[in-house]
Each structure stands twice: as C-alpha cells, then as structure tokens.
Design an enzyme around this catalytic site. Structure first.
Site, PDB file in Angstrom:
ATOM      1  N   GLN A 108       0.857  -1.180   0.000  1.00  0.00           N
ATOM      2  CA  GLN A 108       0.000   0.000   0.000  1.00  0.00           C
ATOM      3  C   GLN A 108       0.896   1.235   0.000  1.00  0.00           C
ATOM      4  O   GLN A 108       1.724   1.407   0.888  1.00  0.00           O
ATOM      5  CB  GLN A 108      -0.902   0.008   1.227  1.00  0.00           C
ATOM      6  CG  GLN A 108      -1.924   1.129   1.221  1.00  0.00           C
ATOM      7  CD  GLN A 108      -2.731   1.150   2.503  1.00  0.00           C
ATOM      8  OE1 GLN A 108      -2.192   1.372   3.581  1.00  0.00           O
ATOM      9  NE2 GLN A 108      -4.032   0.896   2.393  1.00  0.00           N
ATOM     10  N   TYR A 153      -6.440  10.591   3.954  1.00  0.00           N
ATOM     11  CA  TYR A 153      -5.029  10.781   3.666  1.00  0.00           C
ATOM     12  C   TYR A 153      -4.957  11.833   2.547  1.00  0.00           C
ATOM     13  O   TYR A 153      -5.983  12.350   2.127  1.00  0.00           O
ATOM     14  CB  TYR A 153      -4.390   9.458   3.254  1.00  0.00           C
ATOM     15  CG  TYR A 153      -4.039   8.554   4.422  1.00  0.00           C
ATOM     16  CD1 TYR A 153      -4.914   8.361   5.479  1.00  0.00           C
ATOM     17  CD2 TYR A 153      -2.819   7.874   4.476  1.00  0.00           C
ATOM     18  CE1 TYR A 153      -4.595   7.537   6.547  1.00  0.00           C
ATOM     19  CE2 TYR A 153      -2.486   7.051   5.541  1.00  0.00           C
ATOM     20  CZ  TYR A 153      -3.379   6.877   6.569  1.00  0.00           C
ATOM     21  OH  TYR A 153      -3.057   6.063   7.630  1.00  0.00           O
ATOM     22  N   ALA A 202      -9.784  -8.212   6.975  1.00  0.00           N
ATOM     23  CA  ALA A 202      -8.777  -7.658   7.883  1.00  0.00           C
ATOM     24  C   ALA A 202      -8.919  -8.254   9.275  1.00  0.00           C
ATOM     25  O   ALA A 202      -8.190  -9.155   9.663  1.00  0.00           O
ATOM     26  CB  ALA A 202      -8.878  -6.136   7.916  1.00  0.00           C
ATOM     27  N   ARG A 203      -9.917  -7.771  10.044  1.00  0.00           N
ATOM     28  CA  ARG A 203     -10.018  -8.200  11.442  1.00  0.00           C
ATOM     29  C   ARG A 203     -10.221  -9.705  11.587  1.00  0.00           C
ATOM     30  O   ARG A 203      -9.660 -10.325  12.507  1.00  0.00           O
ATOM     31  CB  ARG A 203     -11.160  -7.445  12.124  1.00  0.00           C
ATOM     32  CG  ARG A 203     -10.864  -5.985  12.381  1.00  0.00           C
ATOM     33  CD  ARG A 203     -12.101  -5.227  12.843  1.00  0.00           C
ATOM     34  NE  ARG A 203     -13.089  -5.123  11.775  1.00  0.00           N
ATOM     35  CZ  ARG A 203     -14.276  -4.548  11.912  1.00  0.00           C
ATOM     36  NH1 ARG A 203     -14.624  -4.041  13.086  1.00  0.00           N
ATOM     37  NH2 ARG A 203     -15.116  -4.472  10.898  1.00  0.00           N
TER      38      ARG A 203
END
Length: 393
Positions: A103, A173, A348-349
C-alpha cells in the site's frame, strides 16, 4: 439469456498481470512493527502467517512515499535502504504461495509532525485534531513532488519483488483530503469542482501506471463516504470511479469508507474501545482520550458485508474489477460478493483473529469467523497489531 455463474472465490484468478491462487486479499492493516522506516523480522512473520493461512494476496500497510507522509516515523518509507528488507519480505510470502501488495501513499493531514519532525500537508491550512499541530497547505511543487514519489515507489516495489501496489486514496489521507469538499476549499485547479478535486488522485494513478506498465497489478483504495457532514460521499465517489476507469490507470478498485482524521470508526463498525485507546496513549494524552475520545471514536452497529449497499452502486456504474471490503467473515459473504459482481474480497479483522481462516474455509465451507468485532485490535497498532483474544507469543 442465461447469466454466467459467479466465480468461485477460492479458485485461481487474475488481477491485472498477476495470477492469484484465490480471490481473497488480506486488507491493509497497519502492522505497527516496522522500525525507523525499515522492515523487521516481526513484519515478515506477520505477513507469512497470513500467506501460510491461505489468502491469495497479502497487503503491506502502510508504505509512505515521502518522509512527511507518515503517521509515525517508524512506518516504512520508500528509499533504497528499505529495499533489502522488502525483498526478504516478498520472498518469504512468495515461499508460502501467496502474492504480496504494498500500500503506497501520503498521509497528508493524517501525518504526525510530532513523530516525523516534519510538517503535515493538506489541501489548506488547519489545526490537526490528531496531533494538535498546524497542517501546512500543499503547494503545486509539493503535489508534483508527491506524484513523482508515487511513481518512484512503484518502481522500487517492482525491484523489491512485489506483485502489486495499492494506491491509498481513502480515509482523508492526502489524496482523499483533496477529494473531500469539507477539507478542500482551494480555488485553484485542485479545488472547487469534483473534477478539480479529483485531479491529484488521477495524476497519482496515471504516474504509477506510467512507471509500472504491466509489471505490477495496480489497485487503489477509494472512499465511498467520509462519514462526516459535508465530506466526500457516494455520488462523487461514483464519478471518480468512472474517471479512474476511463483513465485506464487501475486493475482494480477497493472500496472503503471513513476518515482517519475525523471519524475513524465509520470504517470498522462494532464497538469503540475507548478504554483501550486511552491506555495505549502517553500519560498526558490519556485523560483527554478518556474525557473527549467519544466525540471522535463513535460506535456503529456491525453487520456482515456492511459496505455492500454503497459498493453495489459503484458496481452498477463501472465495469472494472472491484474489491469488496467490510464485514467479510466467511464463505456466505464471499459468495454473496461474487454473485453481486465483485471480483475480489478483502478481509482484515477476521484474519487477525484467525490467520488460517481461508485454509479452514477451504476445508469446510461452514466455518464461521471467531472475530467478535470488539475492535480492541485497533489500539494494538502502537505495539504490534494483533487480536487481543489470541495469546501473544
């Protein structure tokens, strides 16, 4: 006409020029174990666990393209000194049969000047709610430099052996902050209309494609909703997705939501672990988190596939491959994503809780995730991201 059968999520697939053993991507979750901008053995072990656990591709987060574009001075920074460690990382993941993505991005207003020693950048001047420092307005020279830095990062990713890069266009971001009408009040060619606000993101994606050609798969993580009043929302996200598709810069788009700057829990859903966040903070900050953290760390009800309602609107508007993120916990949700026309899913989690979950699902499609969405993994990023329900060791 008979509709074609949806793809098997666990069968091999192609992502641009890259062959994957399945359509499951370990989503980028900041690992918190890089040091001084370099790879550590702990970072390698983190991604090897997920590669050995069966994902098609794992994503290294977050690799900054510029020194001031980090949220901590320890985050990986693209530079020649980082390449030997990155090569060790990609080789270790490939040895387990998985692909690996980096990333890449610039944290912009989410950057932490108190850690990096450098000013955070944004579309305009403002006080950071995260660091308390003043965010500096990015000038044209900054934007030109940062676009080129993304291209340079893609070139180094190829040299380091990565299969893909994921351009960070989400979570407010820098590129995402330019997309946001709440954060971007500029009156030059980078502000005002949606096309102007998308200029910087599109320039980045084109520069990465020009640098990488077909030697890498190129994805981008794009917000569908900042989760704040007046922020970037679905209607503009659909238009930006159409522009990115028309530009031909990307092989796939991963759809996300929320603002690391203003509303981080909007992406995660589930409990907001205020007590654990406070405990992870330095002593002077701890009391403030306890007293006022609830204003920023809000709880949202969890449900499986919680980003699907918005994501299917993007799916209807573009033909390019899309990655469904958010509440992907088992085979039924994966199959739903395939039926809805998504080409990949990102987790993800659930994988923090069980890195071998994909292997277990392959053996038994009825396996259900043990993740309870308590989000207590989130404060662990300061000492090494992990599921707190799994014994450390």
């Amino acid at each position: 006409m008979t509709q074609p059968a949806p793809p098997d999520v666990l069968a091999p697939a192609r992502l641009g020029p890259v062959a994957l053993r399945n359509r499951v991507i370990k989503a980028a979750t900041f690992e918190g174990v890089s040091r001084k901008g370099l790879v550590t053995d702990e970072l390698i072990d983190f991604h090897v666990r997920h590669a050995a656990g069966g994902v098609g591709m794992t994503t290294v987060a977050y690799c900054a393209v510029a020194p001031e574009g980090r949220t901590t001075r320890h985050q990986i920074l693209w530079r020649p000194e980082a390449l030997p460690g990155l090569r060790r990382l990609t080789e270790a993941v490939h040895a387990e049969g998985a692909a690996i993505s980096a990333q890449i991005g610039h944290a912009g207003p989410v950057g932490n000047p108190r850690s990096t020693g450098l000013p955070a950048l944004g579309p305009g001047r403002r006080l950071s709610a995260l660091s308390g420092a003043l965010i500096r307005r990015a000038g044209r020279a900054d934007l030109t430099r940062i676009v080129q830095a993304h291209a340079d990062a893609a070139t180094m990713a190829i040299e380091a052996g990565f299969d893909a890069v994921e351009i960070h266009l989400g979570h407010n971001y820098l590129a995402s902050a330019f997309l946001s009408p709440r954060l971007n009040h500029r009156t030059d060619e980078y502000g005002g209309s949606p096309e102007n606000r998308a200029r910087f993101a599109r320039d980045i994606a084109r520069a990465v494609r020009d640098a990488a050609g077909d030697r890498l798969a190129i994805l981008a993580k794009l917000n569908m909703d900042d989760g704040v009043p007046g922020g970037f929302w679905l209607d503009e996200a659909i238009q930006v997705a159409r522009w990115l598709e028309a530009d031909g810069s990307l092989d796939a788009l991963e759809l996300t939501a929320g603002s690391s700057l203003l509303n981080p829990m909007y992406l995660f859903k589930g409990d907001a672990p205020l007590r654990e966040f406070a405990a992870a903070m330095p002593r002077p900050v701890r009391l403030g988190v306890r007293l006022f953290g609830g204003r920023m760390l809000r709880s949202y009800p969890y449900r499986d596939a919680y980003l699907l309602e918005h994501a299917r609107q993007v799916r209807a508007a573009v033909r390019m491959p899309l990655v469904l993120l958010g509440g992907v916990t088992g085979k039924p949700v994966m199959d739903l994503a395939m039926r809805e026309g998504f080409q990949f899913v990102a987790m993800a989690r659930a994988l923090l809780r069980e890195p071998d979950l994909i292997n277990r699902i392959r053996a038994d499609a009825g396996v259900t995730s043990l993740c309870i969405h308590c989000n207590k993994c989130m404060p662990s990023i300061y000492r090494g991201t992990r599921c707190v329900l799994v014994p450390a060791g």
